[in-house]
Design a protein around this motif. Structure first.
Motif, short mmCIF file in Angstrom:
data_model
loop_
_atom_site.label_atom_id
_atom_site.label_comp_id
_atom_site.label_asym_id
_atom_site.label_seq_id
_atom_site.Cartn_x
_atom_site.Cartn_y
_atom_site.Cartn_z
N THR A 25 4.51 -1.15 -2.51
CA THR A 25 4.54 -0.34 -2.76
C THR A 25 4.93 0.35 -3.95
O THR A 25 5.28 1.30 -4.54
N SER A 145 1.48 7.13 -2.86
CA SER A 145 1.76 5.14 -2.70
C SER A 145 3.21 5.98 -1.68
O SER A 145 4.20 5.18 -1.58
N LEU A 148 2.20 7.23 1.21
CA LEU A 148 2.15 5.69 2.57
C LEU A 148 3.90 5.00 2.82
O LEU A 148 4.18 4.39 3.64
#
Length: 165
Positions: A25, A145, A148
């Motif tokens: 990530t 991202s 996440l």
């Protein structure tokens, strides 16, 4: 000072981080963030786009720094934020990035809609519609991202873990 790690162990730690969820990530955040600020900075921009550029460059640099420090395993050398606080530091960074990318997405969507008239086939003049649309997509991918990473870091923090990997 901690003793120097043997070379094979350093390489295994680097490859372990690069294959971890956070490592992947972070790489995506760096790539999408660079795509956003390069797209915006390479074209004429004005007004509220300055905020988008500020957010993109600031968090690109901070994410790059966090990535490199974690990759090299030097979290313990960061004063006040490193060591056992490193997971919380990363989580705070990700929450701040996601929170500031949300208004940046709104700005890019607004600018894209304002320039949607020049998306016609016969429009002959220079138009920033495609640039703004591309930047809006990159901003959404960046925010996703970071979200996440927030979920991942929050799960690890709720389990009481102290390390990122």
């Amino acid at each position: 000072m901690a003793p120097q790690l043997p070379q094979p162990q350093v390489r295994s730690n680097i490859s372990k981080f690069l294959r971890s969820f956070l490592g992947i990530t972070r790489i995506l955040q760096i790539v999408f963030g660079a795509g956003l600020w390069i797209t915006v900075a390479a074209n004429k921009y004005e007004g509220s786009i300055h905020f988008v550029l500020f957010v993109a460059v600031l968090f690109w640099l901070l994410t790059l720094a966090l990535f490199l420090i974690t990759l090299l395993g030097k979290q313990d050398l960061v004063p006040l934020l490193g060591g056992e606080r490193w997971l919380c530091t990363n989580l705070t960074h990700d929450v701040a990035a996601a929170a500031l990318y949300l208004p940046a997405i709104g700005v890019m969507i607004y600018k894209t809609e304002r320039n949607s008239y020049c998306n016609l086939d016969r429009y002959q003049h220079f138009c920033l519609y495609k640039v703004y649309l591309t930047a809006a997509v990159f901003a959404c991918l960046c925010c996703l991202s970071y979200l996440l990473s927030v979920i991942y870091g929050g799960c690890r923090k709720s389990r009481g873990e102290q390390t990122l990997i």
